[in-house]
Design an enzyme around this catalytic site. Structure first.
Site, PDB file in Angstrom:
ATOM      1  N   HIS A   1       0.872  -1.185   0.000  1.00 42.16           N
ATOM      2  CA  HIS A   1       0.000   0.000   0.000  1.00 42.16           C
ATOM      3  C   HIS A   1       0.908   1.235   0.000  1.00 42.16           C
ATOM      4  CE1 HIS A   1      -2.687   3.029   1.871  1.00 42.16           C
ATOM      5  NE2 HIS A   1      -3.697   2.269   1.516  1.00 42.16           N
TER       6      HIS A   1
ATOM      7  N   ASP B   1       3.430  -4.291   8.123  1.00 38.72           N
ATOM      8  CA  ASP B   1       2.189  -3.542   7.935  1.00 38.72           C
ATOM      9  C   ASP B   1       1.059  -4.561   8.116  1.00 38.72           C
ATOM     10  OD1 ASP B   1      -0.128  -2.437   6.983  1.00 38.72           O
ATOM     11  OD2 ASP B   1       0.767  -1.584   5.173  1.00 38.72           O
TER      12      ASP B   1
ATOM     13  N   GLN C   1      -4.182  -5.115   7.237  1.00 36.46           N
ATOM     14  CA  GLN C   1      -5.175  -6.077   6.733  1.00 36.46           C
ATOM     15  C   GLN C   1      -5.047  -7.430   7.432  1.00 36.46           C
ATOM     16  OE1 GLN C   1      -7.571  -5.146   4.857  1.00 36.46           O
ATOM     17  NE2 GLN C   1      -6.850  -3.309   3.818  1.00 36.46           N
TER      18      GLN C   1
ATOM     19  N   LYS D   1     -10.234  -0.464  10.661  1.00 34.88           N
ATOM     20  CA  LYS D   1     -10.448  -1.671   9.843  1.00 34.88           C
ATOM     21  C   LYS D   1     -10.797  -2.878  10.710  1.00 34.88           C
ATOM     22  CE  LYS D   1      -7.053  -0.248   6.366  1.00 34.88           C
ATOM     23  NZ  LYS D   1      -7.801   0.264   5.228  1.00 34.88           N
TER      24      LYS D   1
ATOM     25  N   CYS E   1      -4.850   2.413  -3.544  1.00 34.22           N
ATOM     26  CA  CYS E   1      -3.576   2.900  -2.970  1.00 34.22           C
ATOM     27  C   CYS E   1      -2.460   1.883  -3.157  1.00 34.22           C
ATOM     28  CB  CYS E   1      -3.722   3.277  -1.495  1.00 34.22           C
ATOM     29  SG  CYS E   1      -4.877   4.597  -1.222  1.00 34.22           S
TER      30      CYS E   1
HETATM   31  N1  7TS Z   1      -1.560  -0.766   4.683  1.00 32.83           N
HETATM   32  C1  7TS Z   1      -2.466  -1.559   4.122  1.00 32.83           C
HETATM   33  C2  7TS Z   1      -2.098  -2.975   3.758  1.00 32.83           C
HETATM   34  C3  7TS Z   1      -3.751  -1.075   3.889  1.00 32.83           C
HETATM   35  O1  7TS Z   1      -4.654  -1.881   3.318  1.00 32.83           O
HETATM   36  C4  7TS Z   1      -4.067   0.252   4.249  1.00 32.83           C
HETATM   37  C5  7TS Z   1      -5.414   0.855   3.978  1.00 32.83           C
HETATM   38  C6  7TS Z   1      -3.082   1.024   4.863  1.00 32.83           C
HETATM   39  C7  7TS Z   1      -1.832   0.482   5.053  1.00 32.83           C
HETATM   40  C8  7TS Z   1      -3.331   2.418   5.326  1.00 32.83           C
HETATM   41  O2  7TS Z   1      -4.211   2.445   6.386  1.00 32.83           O
HETATM   42  P1  7TS Z   1      -4.682   3.824   6.985  1.00 32.83           P
HETATM   43  O3  7TS Z   1      -5.670   3.459   8.030  1.00 32.83           O
HETATM   44  O4  7TS Z   1      -3.477   4.497   7.534  1.00 32.83           O
HETATM   45  O5  7TS Z   1      -5.281   4.599   5.856  1.00 32.83           O
HETATM   46  N2  7TS Z   1      -6.083   0.258   2.896  1.00 32.83           N
HETATM   47  C9  7TS Z   1      -7.174   0.726   2.285  1.00 32.83           C
HETATM   48  C10 7TS Z   1      -7.780   0.024   1.254  1.00 32.83           C
HETATM   49  O6  7TS Z   1      -7.418  -1.051   0.828  1.00 32.83           O
HETATM   50  N3  7TS Z   1      -8.826   0.732   0.810  1.00 32.83           N
HETATM   51  O7  7TS Z   1      -8.911   1.852   1.524  1.00 32.83           O
HETATM   52  C11 7TS Z   1      -7.882   1.868   2.446  1.00 32.83           C
END
Ligand code: 7TS
Length: 409
Positions: free
Chosen positions: A123, A200, A203, A226, A365
Site C-alpha cells: 500500500h 504492515d 489487513q 479496519k 492505494c
Molecule cells: N496498509 C495496508 C495494507 C492497507 O490496506 C491500508 C489501507 C493502509 C496500510 C493504510 O491504512 P490507513 O488506516 O493508515 O489509511 N487500505 C485501504 C484500502 O485497501 N482501501 O482503503 C484503504
C-alpha cells in the site's frame, strides 16, 4: 464457526437501505470496517458521562478518561500478545505508525550505502514514507517482486537482502491480492542479515490471530477503523529497546518529562511518542472493538473469512470474462479484486451500487502493484465477520447484470 446472523445484529448499519427499497450489502471492509453497537456505545458513554482530557486533571472525570485510555492500551497489548503496554503507541492510523518509524528511526539511522527493502505489493502507506526517507538520507530503496499469482517471489530474497539492508518493511496481507505473506519467514530473513523487520498489519490484525512475539517483528502497524473500531486511531507496536532508543517523532505536551526554554527531556514509553491531546474516545472505542473481536474469537473470524473467500472465488469464476487477481483461496484473506473484460471497474462499482452493493474500484492505494499487473484499476470486494454467502450470490448476480448492461453476453 461464527453465527453470522447473530453477528449481523451487532452492526446497526447492516439493516439500512442503500437506496429506497434496496438493502445494503457492504463488501468494502478492507477500506474500513463497519462498527458494532458496542463500539459506538462505548464512545457515546465517554462523551456523555466522563469526557475529559487524559494524564492531566486530578479530578474524577480525568481519572476515568485516563483509565479508559490506558485500559484500551492493555487490551490491544493482550490482543496482539505484545510483551508490555509500553510497546503499544497510539497513532492516528497505520500510515502515521509507519511514518513514525520512518522519521524517528530511519531518518536518524540511515546513510548513503544503506538499503531499505519493501515489496512490490505494498500500500502507498508502506512505500511513500520510505521514498521520502531515501531522499533525505541517501539510502537506497529496493523491492521484492511478486509472481503472477500475487505471491512474493521468495527466491529473489537472498539477492535483495544483505548486510546493507537496515530495514525490511512488508505487508502481512495484501489489500489487493489478498495474499497472506509468510511473515515469520520474512522477519527471520531480515534478522539473518541484521536488518529490522516492520510489518504492515493493517489487513491482518482485523482478520486473523496475530502474535507479535511469535512473528518476532521489530515494528508492526495497524488501524482501528479496519477492525470494528473508529477512525482517527491506530497502533504502532515496537520492541521496547528500539522504541527506547528512538528520538521523539513529534514534540509538544504529554511527551515530555521536563521542559526548559533551551532543552527538554522526554516522558517514558509509550508517552514519548504521544504528543498533544490524543484520540481519547477513539482509544476507548478501539478497546471495545478489541473486546468485541476477542469475544467472537479471532480463529473464528479467520475461519469465516476463509469460508467466504473460498465461496466467492469459486462463484466469481463463473462470471465470463472475469479475472480475479491473487493467489488461490488457501493463501488468501477475505479480499477479491477483479477485472471484467469490457467493463471499467468504476462502472462496475457504480452499477453494483444500484443493487445496494458497496465495492471499491480504483488502484486501492497500490499503484505499483497495478502497474506491474499492466492494469490501471480493479474492482474489489472485501469481506468481514458479517458477510454471508447470499451477499456473495448477489454480487455475482450484480456482475451478470453489468455484463448485460454492457452487452457483453
Ligand atoms: N496498509 C495496508 C495494507 C492497507 O490496506 C491500508 C489501507 C493502509 C496500510 C493504510 O491504512 P490507513 O488506516 O493508515 O489509511 N487500505 C485501504 C484500502 O485497501 N482501501 O482503503 C484503504
Amino acid at each position: 464457526m461464527l453465527n453470522v446472523q447473530e453477528v449481523r445484529t451487532d452492526f446497526p448499519i447492516l439493516s439500512i437501505e442503500a437506496h429506497p427499497g434496496v438493502p445494503l450489502i457492504y463488501l468494502d471492509s478492507a477500506a474500513t470496517s463497519q462498527k458494532p453497537s458496542v463500539v459506538v456505545d462505548a464512545m457515546n458513554a465517554f462523551y456523555r458521562s466522563y469526557n475529559s482530557n487524559v494524564h492531566r486533571g486530578i479530578h474524577r472525570l480525568s481519572e476515568d478518561a485516563t483509565t479508559g485510555y490506558e485500559t484500551a492500551r492493555r487490551k490491544v497489548q493482550a490482543f496482539i500478545n505484545a510483551e508490555s503496554a509500553e510497546s503499544i503507541v497510539y497513532t492516528r492510523n497505520t500510515t502515521e505508525a509507519i511514518n513514525l518509524v520512518a522519521y524517528s528511526w530511519a531518518r536518524t539511522q540511515l546513510q548513503p550505502g544503506d538499503e531499505l527493502l519493501i515489496t512490490a505489493m505494498e500500500h502507498h502507506a508502506n512505500i511513500v514514507p520510505w521514498q521520502l526517507i531515501s531522499d533525505m538520507t541517501g539510502a537506497t530503496l529496493r523491492h521484492v517482486p511478486f509472481r503472477s499469482d500475487g505471491t512474493l517471489d521468495m527466491a529473489k530474497l537472498p539477492e535483495l537482502l544483505s548486510d546493507k539492508t537496515k530495514l525490511f518493511a512488508f505487508t502481512a496481507v495484501s489489500n489487493v491480492f489478498g495474499t497472506i505473506n509468510p511473515v515469520r519467514e520474512l522477519v527471520d530473513a531480515a534478522h539473518a542479515v541484521g536488518a529490522l523487520a516492520l510489518v504492515d498489519a493493517a489487513q491482518a490484525v482485523p482478520h486473523m490471530p496475530v502474535d507479535v512475539q511469535a512473528w518476532d517483528c521489530d515494528f508492526m502497524a495497524f488501524s482501528a477503523h479496519k477492525m470494528c473500531g473508529p477512525t482517527g486511531i491506530g497502533i504502532l507496536y515496537g520492541k521496547g529497546e528500539l522504541l527506547e532508543s528512538m528520538p521523539p517523532f513529534m514534540g509538544g505536551g504529554d511527551m515530555i518529562r521536563r521542559v526548559g526554554l533551551d532543552k527538554s527531556t522526554w516522558a517514558d514509553l509509550p508517552h514519548k511518542f504521544e504528543a498533544g491531546t490524543p484520540a481519547i474516545a477513539e482509544a476507548i472505542g478501539l478497546g471495545a472493538a478489541v473486546d468485541y473481536l476477542t469475544g467472537l474469537g479471532m480463529e473464528n473470524v479467520h475461519a469465516h473469512e476463509q469460508f467466504i473467500v473460498n465461496y466467492a472465488v469459486e462463484a466469481l469464476s463463473d462470471v465470463p470474462g472475469l479475472t480475479i487477481l491473487g493467489p488461490g483461496a488457501s493463501q488468501r484473506a477475505g479480499v477479491a479484486a477483479f477485472t471484467l473484460n469490457g467493463a471499467h471497474p468504476h462502472d462496475i462499482a457504480q452499477l453494483l451500487d444500484e443493487d445496494g452493493i458497496a465495492v471499491r474500484a480504483g488502484h486501492h492505494c497500490a499503484m505499483p502493484l497495478h502497474q506491474i499487473c499492466g492494469i490501471n484499476a480493479t474492482a474489489r470486494a472485501s469481506f468481514y465477520v458479517h458477510t454471508t454467502t447470499e451477499e456473495v450470490d448477489k454480487l455475482v448476480a450484480g456482475l451478470h447484470r453489468v455484463r448485460r448492461v454492457f452487452r457483453l453476453e
